[in-house]
Write a protein that holds these residues in place. Structure first.
Motif, short mmCIF file in Angstrom:
data_model
loop_
_atom_site.label_atom_id
_atom_site.label_comp_id
_atom_site.label_asym_id
_atom_site.label_seq_id
_atom_site.Cartn_x
_atom_site.Cartn_y
_atom_site.Cartn_z
N ARG A 12 47.49 28.96 53.63
CA ARG A 12 47.16 29.81 54.70
C ARG A 12 45.76 30.54 54.82
O ARG A 12 45.67 31.37 55.77
N LEU A 13 44.91 30.20 54.50
CA LEU A 13 43.48 30.61 54.73
C LEU A 13 43.16 30.00 56.07
O LEU A 13 42.20 30.68 56.61
N SER A 71 40.58 35.04 47.68
CA SER A 71 41.45 36.16 47.50
C SER A 71 41.49 36.84 48.93
O SER A 71 42.42 37.70 49.23
N GLU A 72 41.03 36.17 50.23
CA GLU A 72 41.05 36.75 51.32
C GLU A 72 42.62 36.26 51.94
O GLU A 72 42.73 36.98 52.83
N LYS A 95 36.70 45.32 43.72
CA LYS A 95 37.78 45.74 42.66
C LYS A 95 39.23 45.06 43.40
O LYS A 95 39.97 44.60 42.61
N ILE A 96 39.16 45.27 44.67
CA ILE A 96 40.71 44.70 45.30
C ILE A 96 40.42 43.32 45.30
O ILE A 96 41.30 42.55 45.06
N GLU A 97 39.14 42.79 45.66
CA GLU A 97 39.26 41.29 45.58
C GLU A 97 39.40 40.65 44.19
O GLU A 97 40.04 39.65 44.07
N ASN A 98 39.01 41.39 42.92
CA ASN A 98 39.18 40.84 41.72
C ASN A 98 40.62 41.18 41.53
O ASN A 98 41.47 40.29 40.82
N ILE A 99 41.48 42.21 42.01
CA ILE A 99 42.76 42.32 41.75
C ILE A 99 43.62 41.15 42.37
O ILE A 99 44.72 40.29 41.87
N LEU A 119 37.00 29.13 38.49
CA LEU A 119 36.63 28.78 39.63
C LEU A 119 36.92 29.91 40.57
O LEU A 119 36.32 29.94 41.67
N ILE A 120 37.82 30.69 40.44
CA ILE A 120 38.38 31.93 41.15
C ILE A 120 37.95 33.32 40.86
O ILE A 120 37.76 34.17 41.63
N ASP A 121 37.93 33.71 39.65
CA ASP A 121 37.49 34.90 39.08
C ASP A 121 36.16 35.15 38.91
O ASP A 121 35.51 34.48 38.18
N HIS A 122 35.68 35.88 39.89
CA HIS A 122 34.25 36.08 40.07
C HIS A 122 33.45 36.60 38.78
O HIS A 122 32.57 36.20 38.51
N HIS A 123 34.39 37.36 37.96
CA HIS A 123 33.87 37.57 36.64
C HIS A 123 33.45 36.55 35.77
O HIS A 123 32.82 36.69 34.64
#
Length: 197
Positions: A12-13, A71-72, A95-99, A119-123
């Motif tokens: 859906r991206l 995340s978008e 914070k919203i992006e990480n959730i 690959l996905i979690d920026h942290h």
């Protein structure tokens, strides 16, 4: 066997359009943008390794770039003037992006989650790879402004200047090399870029 909604969401991206507050001559969705960022990030890593003594895995960098805006699919594409209006909003949006990133990872079967976390979690992404992917993201935004302005859309002139300022934060030898070698072609027409060297 449990059903996973991860790839149905990734698909859906293509429904999420970038530059939502801008009039665009050629619409751009997040899926195609992610592909372009992946190819540019891959090349930046190759340039860094071959020309400037880097030790990156270009293929890993490319995969991180493919997922850099994943995340978008849950948050949508928040326009930059809003996202970066001030530090408080920027931090809140991170914070919203990480959730959203955590939600996406949780959609995977448990045995695969640890493979997708870096690959996905920026942290979980190393600062060096994050910077390369962000530089590629900024380059692709810059390319978009060149294409839109070349097509007569003057609305992107201010965006081009803003991106030029942002680019200074990610200035590196590999970024400069990419800009010098590959960017000039984006101002040419099809006949000009199809000519043999």
């Amino acid at each position: 066997m449990e059903t996973s909604h991860f790839f149905a969401n990734m698909s859906r991206l293509k429904l999420i359009f970038r530059w939502p507050l801008m009039r665009t001559i050629t619409p751009e969705n997040v899926q195609e943008h992610s592909h372009q960022v992946a190819t540019v990030a891959h090349m930046l890593a190759v340039i860094k390794n071959k020309k400037f003594g880097g030790d990156l895995n270009p293929e890993h960098v490319a995969v991180v770039a493919l997922y850099h805006d994943a995340s978008e699919v849950l948050t949508g594409d928040l326009p930059s003037p809003i996202k970066y209006h001030n530090d408080e909003i920027a931090r809140a949006y991170k914070k919203i992006e990480n959730i959203a990133e955590q939600q996406l990872i949780a959609m995977l079967p448990e045995e695969f989650r640890e493979d997708f976390l870096p690959l996905i979690d920026h942290h979980e992404i190393s600062p060096e790879i994050r910077d390369i992917v962000k530089a590629a993201d900024v380059i692709c935004g810059y390319i978009k402004t060149i294409e839109e302005i070349s097509a007569g859309n003057h609305e992107f002139e201010k965006a081009k200047k803003n991106i030029e300022q942002t680019m200074k934060k990610y200035q590196s030898e590999e970024l400069k090399y990419f800009m010098d070698v590959f960017l000039p072609s984006f101002t040419l027409n099809l006949d000009e870029i199809s000519q043999p060297l």
